[in-house]
Write an enzyme that holds these catalytic residues in place. Sequence first.
Site, PDB file in Angstrom:
ATOM      1  N   LYS A 118       0.815  -1.223   0.000  1.00  0.00           N
ATOM      2  CA  LYS A 118       0.000   0.000   0.000  1.00  0.00           C
ATOM      3  C   LYS A 118       0.846   1.269   0.000  1.00  0.00           C
ATOM      4  O   LYS A 118       0.395   2.316  -0.444  1.00  0.00           O
ATOM      5  CB  LYS A 118      -0.949   0.016   1.200  1.00  0.00           C
ATOM      6  CG  LYS A 118      -2.115  -0.951   1.052  1.00  0.00           C
ATOM      7  CD  LYS A 118      -3.212  -0.614   2.042  1.00  0.00           C
ATOM      8  CE  LYS A 118      -4.395  -1.559   1.907  1.00  0.00           C
ATOM      9  NZ  LYS A 118      -5.413  -1.355   2.938  1.00  0.00           N
ATOM     10  N   LYS A 199      -6.528 -10.996  -6.723  1.00  0.00           N
ATOM     11  CA  LYS A 199      -7.643 -11.233  -5.815  1.00  0.00           C
ATOM     12  C   LYS A 199      -8.807 -10.289  -6.134  1.00  0.00           C
ATOM     13  O   LYS A 199      -8.572  -9.109  -6.374  1.00  0.00           O
ATOM     14  CB  LYS A 199      -7.148 -10.979  -4.384  1.00  0.00           C
ATOM     15  CG  LYS A 199      -8.026 -11.558  -3.318  1.00  0.00           C
ATOM     16  CD  LYS A 199      -7.482 -11.242  -1.944  1.00  0.00           C
ATOM     17  CE  LYS A 199      -8.039  -9.925  -1.450  1.00  0.00           C
ATOM     18  NZ  LYS A 199      -8.103  -9.795   0.007  1.00  0.00           N
ATOM     19  N   LYS A 202     -12.501  -4.842  -3.688  1.00  0.00           N
ATOM     20  CA  LYS A 202     -13.253  -3.600  -3.837  1.00  0.00           C
ATOM     21  C   LYS A 202     -12.374  -2.528  -4.461  1.00  0.00           C
ATOM     22  O   LYS A 202     -12.856  -1.619  -5.105  1.00  0.00           O
ATOM     23  CB  LYS A 202     -13.714  -3.110  -2.455  1.00  0.00           C
ATOM     24  CG  LYS A 202     -14.800  -3.960  -1.868  1.00  0.00           C
ATOM     25  CD  LYS A 202     -15.219  -3.460  -0.502  1.00  0.00           C
ATOM     26  CE  LYS A 202     -14.230  -3.842   0.569  1.00  0.00           C
ATOM     27  NZ  LYS A 202     -14.832  -3.913   1.906  1.00  0.00           N
TER      28      LYS A 202
HETATM   29  P1  AMP Z   1     -11.718  -6.330   3.374  1.00  0.00           P
HETATM   30  O1  AMP Z   1     -12.792  -6.033   2.427  1.00  0.00           O
HETATM   31  O2  AMP Z   1     -10.375  -6.201   2.739  1.00  0.00           O
HETATM   32  O3  AMP Z   1     -11.864  -5.646   4.690  1.00  0.00           O
HETATM   33  O4  AMP Z   1     -11.856  -7.893   3.689  1.00  0.00           O
HETATM   34  C1  AMP Z   1     -12.819  -8.434   4.568  1.00  0.00           C
HETATM   35  C2  AMP Z   1     -12.644  -9.920   4.648  1.00  0.00           C
HETATM   36  O5  AMP Z   1     -12.909 -10.536   3.379  1.00  0.00           O
HETATM   37  C3  AMP Z   1     -11.234 -10.355   5.041  1.00  0.00           C
HETATM   38  O6  AMP Z   1     -11.309 -11.532   5.830  1.00  0.00           O
HETATM   39  C4  AMP Z   1     -10.604 -10.641   3.687  1.00  0.00           C
HETATM   40  O7  AMP Z   1      -9.493 -11.477   3.758  1.00  0.00           O
HETATM   41  C5  AMP Z   1     -11.763 -11.271   2.940  1.00  0.00           C
HETATM   42  N1  AMP Z   1     -11.636 -11.099   1.488  1.00  0.00           N
HETATM   43  C6  AMP Z   1     -11.587  -9.930   0.794  1.00  0.00           C
HETATM   44  N2  AMP Z   1     -11.478 -10.154  -0.534  1.00  0.00           N
HETATM   45  C7  AMP Z   1     -11.438 -11.499  -0.696  1.00  0.00           C
HETATM   46  C8  AMP Z   1     -11.319 -12.359  -1.827  1.00  0.00           C
HETATM   47  N3  AMP Z   1     -11.244 -11.913  -3.082  1.00  0.00           N
HETATM   48  N4  AMP Z   1     -11.319 -13.682  -1.613  1.00  0.00           N
HETATM   49  C9  AMP Z   1     -11.420 -14.165  -0.367  1.00  0.00           C
HETATM   50  N5  AMP Z   1     -11.539 -13.423   0.748  1.00  0.00           N
HETATM   51  C10 AMP Z   1     -11.537 -12.101   0.594  1.00  0.00           C
END
Ligand code: AMP
Length: 343
Positions: A118, A199, A202
Site C-alpha cells: 500500500k 484477488k 473492492k
Molecule cells: P476487506 O474487504 O479487505 O476488509 O476484507 C474483509 C474480509 O474478506 C477479510 O477476511 C478478507 O481477507 C476477505 N476477502 C476480501 N477479498 C477477498 C477475496 N477476493 N477472496 C477471499 N476473501 C476475501
Amino acid sequence: MPTSNAKKSRILTGIQPSGDMQLGNYLGAVKHWVMNQDIQTNFIPVVDLHSITVKQDPEELSRNTLSLVAMLIACGVDPEKSTLFIQSHISAHAVLSWILNCTTPVGWLERMIQYKEKSHNQERVSTGLLTYPILMAADILIYDADEVPVGEDQKQHVELTRDIAERFNNLYGETFVLPKAVVPKVGARVMGLDNPSLKMSKSYAHIRGHAISMLDDPKEIDRSIKRAVTDSFNEICFSSDKERAGVNNLLGIYQVITGKTFTEVENDFNDARGYGDLKSRVSEVVISEIEPIQKRYHELINNSPELESLIQKGDDLAKQYADPKLDVVLGKVGLHRNGHSGV
Ligand code: AMP
Ligand code: TRP
C-alpha cells in the site's frame, strides 16, 4: 462438533466499510462466520477506524458503515447469535491500540507485506497505514479471541498479533490469549473475473467485469460472469496451473456456494458443453444465492429504527467484554483508574 458443555471457540473478524461488499468478502469470509455462528462465539466489528488509514469522504464512510451492517445481517449474521458492532463506537479498541503501539517495535510493522504494497510509490504515507496492524491486534486481543478467520492476505497480521500479545504478556504478565489465524480451505481467495491472477477486491471495483458486488443487479452479475477470462484448454476441472486460473476460480465460486466436494463439482459439469455452459451454471448459483440477500438488505436499509437498534444492541454486548478487559490492561501498565488501586 463440540458437545453442549464444551467451551465454544471465540472468533473475531473485522470487515472494512470501504465500498460495497463484494462476492470475495462474502464467500471468503462472511459465509463462514454465518455457517459457524451456532457452534462458536462470533465477534464481528465493522472496522471503520481501519478505513480512515486512507482518505475517505466522510458522508460516504458513514453511509458505507450502515450499509455494511445491513448487508452483514442480510447475509445471515444473526445479531442474536453474533456480536455485530461498529468498531469506533467501542473506544476501548483505540485505547488498547495506543498501549500496544508503545510495546511494538517499528521494524515488525515495516515488514508487513500489505504495508509495503500500500505504501509503494506513495510520496506520503500516513502513520496510520503503518500502525494499522496494531489496531487490528487490539480488535482481536480485547475480546480474548482464540481464532481469527481471515483470507490468505490477512494471515501475516494475525501472526503479528500473536507476537504483540506475547511481548505484552512477557512485559506485564499473562494478559492476552494468543489467537490463531484460520484460513478457510475453499474459497479462501476469490479471484478477479477479468484477471484471475489478482484477488477480487473492492479496490478494483471500478474496473468493469472485475468484481461482483453484492448489490449488483442480477443482469449485471450474469454479464460479468459471462465475460470472465478463461483459457483455450476447454476442460472443466480444478487446476493449479496459472493459465487455467480463470476456470479454477469459477469452479471455486460454484463449490463454496453449493458446499460440494471437488469431485462432486467436476461431476456436475461432466455433461457441460464448453465454458459457455460452465458460466451459465455458475451465474445461476451466484444469482440465486445473492437475490434473497439483496431483498433483506433493502428492507433493513429502508428501516433505520430497526437497523439502529440492532447496532445499539451489538455495541452494548461488545462493551460488556471490551471495557473490563481494558481495565485489566490499564491496571497492569500502571495507568491510574479512579477507584482502582492498580494491578
Ligand atoms: P476487506 O474487504 O479487505 O476488509 O476484507 C474483509 C474480509 O474478506 C477479510 O477476511 C478478507 O481477507 C476477505 N476477502 C476480501 N477479498 C477477498 C477475496 N477476493 N477472496 C477471499 N476473501 C476475501
Ligand atoms: N485488516 C483487515 C482487512 O483489511 C480488517 C480487520 C480489522 C480485521 N480488524 C480485524 C480482520 C480483526 C480480522 C480481525 O481485511
